[in-house]
Design an enzyme around this catalytic site. Structure first.
Site, PDB file in Angstrom:
ATOM      1  N   HIS A 139       0.840  14.123 -28.738  1.00 46.57           N
ATOM      2  CA  HIS A 139       0.396  12.769 -28.402  1.00 46.57           C
ATOM      3  C   HIS A 139      -0.302  12.104 -29.586  1.00 46.57           C
ATOM      4  CE1 HIS A 139       0.393  13.410 -23.759  1.00 46.57           C
ATOM      5  NE2 HIS A 139       1.537  12.933 -24.187  1.00 46.57           N
ATOM      6  N   LYS A 169       8.974  23.314 -13.094  1.00 44.73           N
ATOM      7  CA  LYS A 169       8.022  22.223 -12.873  1.00 44.73           C
ATOM      8  C   LYS A 169       7.645  22.148 -11.396  1.00 44.73           C
ATOM      9  CE  LYS A 169       6.403  17.683 -13.848  1.00 44.73           C
ATOM     10  NZ  LYS A 169       6.454  16.470 -14.648  1.00 44.73           N
ATOM     11  N   LYS A 225       3.782  11.761 -10.839  1.00 40.80           N
ATOM     12  CA  LYS A 225       2.899  10.974 -11.698  1.00 40.80           C
ATOM     13  C   LYS A 225       3.601   9.663 -12.017  1.00 40.80           C
ATOM     14  CE  LYS A 225       0.281  14.310 -14.452  1.00 40.80           C
ATOM     15  NZ  LYS A 225       0.033  14.686 -15.854  1.00 40.80           N
ATOM     16  N   HIS A 243       9.002  10.742 -28.174  1.00 36.79           N
ATOM     17  CA  HIS A 243       8.077  11.654 -27.497  1.00 36.79           C
ATOM     18  C   HIS A 243       8.500  13.125 -27.654  1.00 36.79           C
ATOM     19  CE1 HIS A 243       5.306  13.274 -24.526  1.00 36.79           C
ATOM     20  NE2 HIS A 243       6.339  13.871 -23.958  1.00 36.79           N
ATOM     21  N   ARG A 276      -1.311  22.991 -13.763  1.00 37.73           N
ATOM     22  CA  ARG A 276      -0.373  21.950 -14.195  1.00 37.73           C
ATOM     23  C   ARG A 276      -0.600  21.580 -15.653  1.00 37.73           C
ATOM     24  NH1 ARG A 276       1.829  16.631 -10.743  1.00 37.73           N
ATOM     25  NH2 ARG A 276       3.133  15.847 -12.420  1.00 37.73           N
ATOM     26  N   ASN A 314       1.324  20.777 -20.558  1.00 40.95           N
ATOM     27  CA  ASN A 314       0.917  20.027 -21.747  1.00 40.95           C
ATOM     28  C   ASN A 314       1.047  20.830 -23.036  1.00 40.95           C
ATOM     29  OD1 ASN A 314       0.240  17.754 -20.219  1.00 40.95           O
ATOM     30  ND2 ASN A 314      -1.791  18.567 -19.761  1.00 40.95           N
ATOM     31  N   ARG A 372       0.816  -1.228   0.000  1.00 41.91           N
ATOM     32  CA  ARG A 372       0.000   0.000   0.000  1.00 41.91           C
ATOM     33  C   ARG A 372       0.844   1.271   0.000  1.00 41.91           C
ATOM     34  NH1 ARG A 372      -2.929  -3.198   3.572  1.00 41.91           N
ATOM     35  NH2 ARG A 372      -4.737  -4.107   2.526  1.00 41.91           N
ATOM     36  N   GLU A 415      -3.164  18.233 -11.147  1.00 44.53           N
ATOM     37  CA  GLU A 415      -3.509  18.687 -12.490  1.00 44.53           C
ATOM     38  C   GLU A 415      -4.993  19.004 -12.670  1.00 44.53           C
ATOM     39  OE1 GLU A 415      -1.394  16.695 -15.675  1.00 44.53           O
ATOM     40  OE2 GLU A 415      -2.888  17.341 -17.140  1.00 44.53           O
ATOM     41  N   HIS A 448       1.359  19.045 -26.283  1.00 45.49           N
ATOM     42  CA  HIS A 448       1.124  17.623 -26.021  1.00 45.49           C
ATOM     43  C   HIS A 448      -0.164  17.077 -26.627  1.00 45.49           C
ATOM     44  CE1 HIS A 448       4.641  17.939 -23.541  1.00 45.49           C
ATOM     45  NE2 HIS A 448       4.558  16.677 -23.140  1.00 45.49           N
ATOM     46  N   GLU A 464      11.498  19.351 -24.025  1.00 42.78           N
ATOM     47  CA  GLU A 464      10.796  19.668 -22.775  1.00 42.78           C
ATOM     48  C   GLU A 464      11.483  20.833 -22.051  1.00 42.78           C
ATOM     49  OE1 GLU A 464       7.953  18.166 -22.226  1.00 42.78           O
ATOM     50  OE2 GLU A 464       8.049  16.103 -22.978  1.00 42.78           O
TER      51      GLU A 464
HETATM   52  N1  LIG Z   1       5.509  10.747 -15.061  1.00 42.59           N
HETATM   53  C1  LIG Z   1       5.586  11.822 -15.795  1.00 42.59           C
HETATM   54  O1  LIG Z   1       5.265  12.940 -15.349  1.00 42.59           O
HETATM   55  C2  LIG Z   1       6.066  11.715 -17.210  1.00 42.59           C
HETATM   56  C3  LIG Z   1       6.353  12.867 -17.947  1.00 42.59           C
HETATM   57  C4  LIG Z   1       6.860  12.723 -19.234  1.00 42.59           C
HETATM   58  C5  LIG Z   1       7.074  11.450 -19.753  1.00 42.59           C
HETATM   59  N2  LIG Z   1       6.777  10.345 -19.012  1.00 42.59           N
HETATM   60  C6  LIG Z   1       7.020   8.993 -19.537  1.00 42.59           C
HETATM   61  O2  LIG Z   1       8.416   8.871 -19.757  1.00 42.59           O
HETATM   62  C7  LIG Z   1       8.637   7.884 -20.744  1.00 42.59           C
HETATM   63  C8  LIG Z   1       9.707   8.366 -21.700  1.00 42.59           C
HETATM   64  O3  LIG Z   1      10.881   8.604 -20.947  1.00 42.59           O
HETATM   65  P1  LIG Z   1      12.329   8.660 -21.637  1.00 42.59           P
HETATM   66  O4  LIG Z   1      12.276   9.536 -22.821  1.00 42.59           O
HETATM   67  O5  LIG Z   1      13.312   8.953 -20.564  1.00 42.59           O
HETATM   68  O6  LIG Z   1      12.467   7.183 -22.230  1.00 42.59           O
HETATM   69  P2  LIG Z   1      13.210   5.858 -21.726  1.00 42.59           P
HETATM   70  O7  LIG Z   1      13.109   5.676 -20.275  1.00 42.59           O
HETATM   71  O8  LIG Z   1      12.688   4.773 -22.580  1.00 42.59           O
HETATM   72  O9  LIG Z   1      14.727   6.141 -22.126  1.00 42.59           O
HETATM   73  C9  LIG Z   1      15.073   6.322 -23.469  1.00 42.59           C
HETATM   74  C10 LIG Z   1      16.185   5.361 -23.913  1.00 42.59           C
HETATM   75  O10 LIG Z   1      17.434   5.778 -23.369  1.00 42.59           O
HETATM   76  C11 LIG Z   1      18.052   4.709 -22.666  1.00 42.59           C
HETATM   77  N3  LIG Z   1      18.809   5.341 -21.571  1.00 42.59           N
HETATM   78  C12 LIG Z   1      18.286   5.939 -20.484  1.00 42.59           C
HETATM   79  N4  LIG Z   1      19.273   6.558 -19.788  1.00 42.59           N
HETATM   80  C13 LIG Z   1      20.429   6.335 -20.444  1.00 42.59           C
HETATM   81  C14 LIG Z   1      21.772   6.734 -20.226  1.00 42.59           C
HETATM   82  N5  LIG Z   1      22.110   7.547 -19.217  1.00 42.59           N
HETATM   83  N6  LIG Z   1      22.706   6.299 -21.097  1.00 42.59           N
HETATM   84  C15 LIG Z   1      22.360   5.524 -22.174  1.00 42.59           C
HETATM   85  N7  LIG Z   1      21.098   5.144 -22.441  1.00 42.59           N
HETATM   86  C16 LIG Z   1      20.149   5.543 -21.585  1.00 42.59           C
HETATM   87  C17 LIG Z   1      16.927   3.826 -22.245  1.00 42.59           C
HETATM   88  O11 LIG Z   1      17.354   2.508 -22.035  1.00 42.59           O
HETATM   89  C18 LIG Z   1      15.996   3.931 -23.454  1.00 42.59           C
HETATM   90  O12 LIG Z   1      16.435   3.085 -24.469  1.00 42.59           O
HETATM   91  C19 LIG Z   1       7.301   7.624 -21.421  1.00 42.59           C
HETATM   92  O13 LIG Z   1       6.811   6.368 -21.003  1.00 42.59           O
HETATM   93  C20 LIG Z   1       6.416   8.736 -20.873  1.00 42.59           C
HETATM   94  O14 LIG Z   1       5.058   8.346 -20.760  1.00 42.59           O
HETATM   95  C21 LIG Z   1       6.289  10.460 -17.756  1.00 42.59           C
HETATM   96 ZN   LIG Z   2       6.237  15.491 -22.599  1.00 40.36          ZN
END
Ligand SMILES: NC(=O)c1ccc[n+]([C@@H]2O[C@H](COP(=O)([O-])OP(=O)(O)OC[C@H]3O[C@@H](n4cnc5c(N)ncnc54)[C@H](O)[C@@H]3O)[C@@H](O)[C@H]2O)c1
Ligand SMILES: [Zn+2]
Length: 382
Positions: A264, A239, A151, A278, A253, A257, A129, A249, A260, A193
């Site tokens: 998206h 942020k 999030k 993304h 917040r 977006n 939990r 949000e 986005h 971003e």
């Molecule tokens: N929670 C939130 O508020 C929020 C906000 C924006 C995005 N997201 C989520 O984030 C995700 C995308 O995140 P991302 O762009 O970081 O993608 P990711 O986590 O898939 O990383 C991108 C790639 O880089 C590689 N990688 C990561 N760090 C590395 C490093 N230091 N050296 C070498 N390779 C590395 C990973 O293995 C992957 O192949 C999506 O699922 C999205 O929905 C969440």
């Molecule tokens: Zn984004």
């Protein structure tokens, strides 16, 4: 308390009352992970969740940082990529955390990009939990966006991030040196971003980015390091301020977006694949949102929108739908995807628009037909 002190790091606080936490930013701050955890949760054990790419580069140093403070740790390594934000891996991560006898009072450490942060954070939100977790973001996107704000989510067969929870970390440790191993394309996508924060509410920051982006992208060295740290810190501060005002949000917040809704839809139409990352989708989405602002009763001047788009293009980000590789994207599919967006209310669409660089606002009464006409023009630009 063993307060680890380094002179060259920045601390940004996320002010959420009893759930407040620090974001620690700087080159080399990963070394202080163990000492910081020992100070926050004396005696806690840890469980690291990471992906195979990140493990290859940074797992050993993370474990060493924990060992230096005599903190026990177990680990689970999932495959890299969005596919790991699934029920299947979520179940595996939860079971592994439980099997390693992590209890309330112990900690999950999310070591990776947004995929790992979302997956490990959601597991931490529900195992027993709710247990505490620490974010160690390793992508630029994760350092400036996903690791901050609480999030967490996995994907459903019906769409992305549909199963999740708000669960704030107790610490975010953004070591900007970890980004040196990030592929250039991923770094650039995360930069969209960073630029977003300037476009939303900080024209001076945007102007600084226009002048200094090369130093942010430069791998190492004093100049590169400082500019990158500054960009991450300003982004996190922006942020953190928005999250402190509107954690769930319901209002402000939503400004985060910007780009986005269009983004998206493009990302989904490309199947969330390598065809369009993304951040690349968001760069195009922001360009579209600004052009839509210009088209709409001239909210923003064309010159200012062009200036913003020129900067995104200068760093190598795509800024037009025509730059997406592969077959053309059908208008009706995009409209369908935009209609499914969670920012829809009683048939009217909500978009984040802008009066200028640094003056974004929430506009909620937009007619679908107006969006269709605009997108149809944009799709014709080939
Ligand atoms: N929670 C939130 O508020 C929020 C906000 C924006 C995005 N997201 C989520 O984030 C995700 C995308 O995140 P991302 O762009 O970081 O993608 P990711 O986590 O898939 O990383 C991108 C790639 O880089 C590689 N990688 C990561 N760090 C590395 C490093 N230091 N050296 C070498 N390779 C590395 C990973 O293995 C992957 O192949 C999506 O699922 C999205 O929905 C969440
Ligand atoms: Zn984004």
């Amino acid at each position: 308390m063993t307060a680890p002190v380094r002179s060259d790091h920045t601390v940004v606080q996320v002010a959420l009352g009893a759930r407040s936490y620090d974001i620690v930013i700087g080159r080399g701050v990963l070394n202080t992970l163990g000492a910081r955890i020992a100070a926050l949760r004396p005696g806690a054990k840890t469980f690291i969740v990471t992906d195979a790419n990140v493990a290859g580069h940074h797992l050993a140093s993370t474990e060493a940082a924990l060992a230096a403070a005599a903190i026990a740790c177990d680990r689970m390594i999932v495959p890299p990529g969005e596919a790991s934000k699934s029920f299947q891996y979520f179940a595996q991560v939860c079971e592994a955390i439980i099997a390693s006898r992590i209890e309330r009072g112990d900690l999950v450490v999310a070591l990776g990009g947004g995929v790992i942060g979302d997956l490990a954070g959601f597991a931490a939100a529900v195992v027993r939990r709710g247990i505490d977790y620490v974010q160690v973001p390793t992508t630029l996107l994760a350092q400036v966006d996903s690791s901050v704000g609480g999030k967490t989510a996995i994907d459903s067969a019906h769409g992305k991030n549909l199963v999740g929870a708000f669960h704030q970390p107790i610490l975010v440790l953004a070591d900007t040196a970890l980004l040196d191993s990030l592929p250039a394309r991923e770094f650039r996508a995360g930069y969209a971003e960073v630029a977003k924060y300037g476009l939303i509410g900080d024209e001076a920051f945007f102007a600084w980015l226009e002048a200094n982006w090369r130093d942010i992208f430069a791998a190492a060295g004093a100049a590169g390091g400082n500019a990158r740290d500054h960009a991450v810190a300003v982004s996190c501060r922006a942020k953190a301020a928005i999250v402190a005002r509107d954690e769930r949000e319901t209002g402000d917040r939503q400004l985060l977006n910007l780009g986005h809704t269009f983004g998206h839809a493009l990302e989904a139409a490309c199947g969330f694949s390598d065809r369009l990352l993304h951040g690349e989708a968001i760069a195009i989405g922001m360009a579209l949102a600004l052009q839509f602002s210009v088209a709409r009763q001239g909210l923003m001047t064309r010159q200012e929108a062009d200036r913003a788009i020129r900067h995104l293009a200068a760093v190598g980000l795509p800024t037009a739908i025509s730059q997406i590789p592969g077959p053309p994207l059908p208008l009706e599919q995009l409209m369908e995807l935009i209609g499914q967006d969670k920012k829809i209310k009683r048939g009217r669409l909500t978009f984040i628009l802008a009066r200028g660089i640094g003056s974004a606002f929430i506009e909620s009464g937009i007619d679908r037909n107006e969006v269709r006409a605009f997108l149809s023009d944009k799709l014709a630009e080939r």
